[in-house]
Design a protein around this motif. Sequence first.
Motif, PDB file in Angstrom:
ATOM      1  N   TYR A  79      30.204  38.433  47.634  1.00  0.00           N
ATOM      2  CA  TYR A  79      31.202  39.432  47.249  1.00  0.00           C
ATOM      3  C   TYR A  79      32.372  39.526  48.221  1.00  0.00           C
ATOM      4  CZ  TYR A  79      32.977  43.849  45.412  1.00  0.00           C
ATOM      5  OH  TYR A  79      33.754  44.807  44.859  1.00  0.00           O
ATOM      6  N   TYR A 120      36.178  38.626  47.276  1.00  0.00           N
ATOM      7  CA  TYR A 120      36.856  39.610  46.439  1.00  0.00           C
ATOM      8  C   TYR A 120      37.113  40.899  47.204  1.00  0.00           C
ATOM      9  CZ  TYR A 120      37.706  43.253  43.060  1.00  0.00           C
ATOM     10  OH  TYR A 120      38.253  44.317  42.407  1.00  0.00           O
ATOM     11  N   GLU A 169      40.561  42.921  47.447  1.00  0.00           N
ATOM     12  CA  GLU A 169      40.663  44.284  46.924  1.00  0.00           C
ATOM     13  C   GLU A 169      41.262  45.227  47.959  1.00  0.00           C
ATOM     14  OE1 GLU A 169      37.416  46.576  44.503  1.00  0.00           O
ATOM     15  OE2 GLU A 169      37.227  47.150  46.622  1.00  0.00           O
ATOM     16  N   TYR A 225      38.686  38.830  38.666  1.00  0.00           N
ATOM     17  CA  TYR A 225      37.315  38.802  39.166  1.00  0.00           C
ATOM     18  C   TYR A 225      36.387  39.322  38.089  1.00  0.00           C
ATOM     19  CZ  TYR A 225      33.139  39.955  41.884  1.00  0.00           C
ATOM     20  OH  TYR A 225      31.841  40.044  42.339  1.00  0.00           O
ATOM     21  N   PRO A 238      29.096  35.947  40.652  1.00  0.00           N
ATOM     22  CA  PRO A 238      30.517  36.295  40.685  1.00  0.00           C
ATOM     23  C   PRO A 238      31.420  35.130  40.305  1.00  0.00           C
ATOM     24  CG  PRO A 238      29.787  35.749  42.876  1.00  0.00           C
ATOM     25  CD  PRO A 238      28.575  35.609  41.982  1.00  0.00           C
ATOM     26  N   LEU A 250      35.553  34.453  40.996  1.00  0.00           N
ATOM     27  CA  LEU A 250      36.896  34.832  41.417  1.00  0.00           C
ATOM     28  C   LEU A 250      37.854  33.791  40.842  1.00  0.00           C
ATOM     29  CD1 LEU A 250      38.645  36.747  43.129  1.00  0.00           C
ATOM     30  CD2 LEU A 250      38.268  35.213  45.065  1.00  0.00           C
ATOM     31  N   SER A 280      41.574  32.230  40.269  1.00  0.00           N
ATOM     32  CA  SER A 280      42.947  32.147  40.773  1.00  0.00           C
ATOM     33  C   SER A 280      43.823  31.220  39.934  1.00  0.00           C
ATOM     34  CB  SER A 280      42.947  31.677  42.231  1.00  0.00           C
ATOM     35  OG  SER A 280      42.307  30.417  42.351  1.00  0.00           O
TER      36      SER A 280
END
Length: 287
Positions: free
Chosen positions: A104, A107, A111, A240, A247, A249, A251
């Motif tokens: 995590y 991210y 954030e 995300y 997970p 992520l 881009s």
Amino acid sequence: MTEESERRPETPAEENGSAGVFAVLGKQLKLTRERAGLNQREFGQLVGYGPDQISAMERGVRTPRPEFLRRADEILGANGMFIAVIPEVEEAMTRARTRHPEWYRGYAALEAQAVSLHDYSTMGVLGLLQTEDYARAVFTQRHPPLDEETIEKRVADRLSRQQIFEQWPPPEFSFVIEQAVLERPIGGLKVHKDQLRQLLRIGRRRNVQLQVMPTGRHEHPCLDNGFTLLIPKGKEQVAYMESQEYPKLISDREEVRVLAARYGIIRAQALNPHESLDLIEKMLDGR
């Protein structure tokens, strides 16, 4: 997930030694509040914070902002005690960081830098919007079960992330929540109602647009997982999402563009912010 990747500080600054500042300050805050004859909810109403936020600051898992300390000093008649520690708190804040599970952390770092964040939630209330009791209920009900220490660490990390709402200049936020999420009484009736009140408080912020997607909609542009779109300061927008703690992520510009376009349609089909807050108020009143 390995034991090493899961192990992280219970407070936002434990690893670099500044946790002691927040822990001592939290104890002083609690003692002074109790001497003033105020419970956490009453005090929170006076300073513009929810009772869960006050509880987190008193336990040292949430950093008190300088403006909060100035207000608290005045309301509690602390005679400058809280104002005097502001320089030490600001120094500790510059060193404080929250560690998250390995999967995590990428991210979480983005954030924390976000200038805008937009989220579509389908299964539960987003962590950034959760009360302490709701978050604890989520982690307590996880299967296979988590041990108590891990639960408390995860709750502390989740609460610490909510400091993004206190940044200046404030990021722009929008949230779309499925109505079914708001109808699910996670943690029981009291926890559920407190969570609805939390959504009302956050939804009334000037930099927040909170919308509800009604269950009765005949058409829906996204019946897949929820997702988050954010723009970190000085960087391009990313997305995300996660499924069963796996997970992703994103881009890639084209993938992010598709999700951003889908989010725009979701917002258009949801209730507007005024209608959404009105619906939450009715749910809270049991009407």
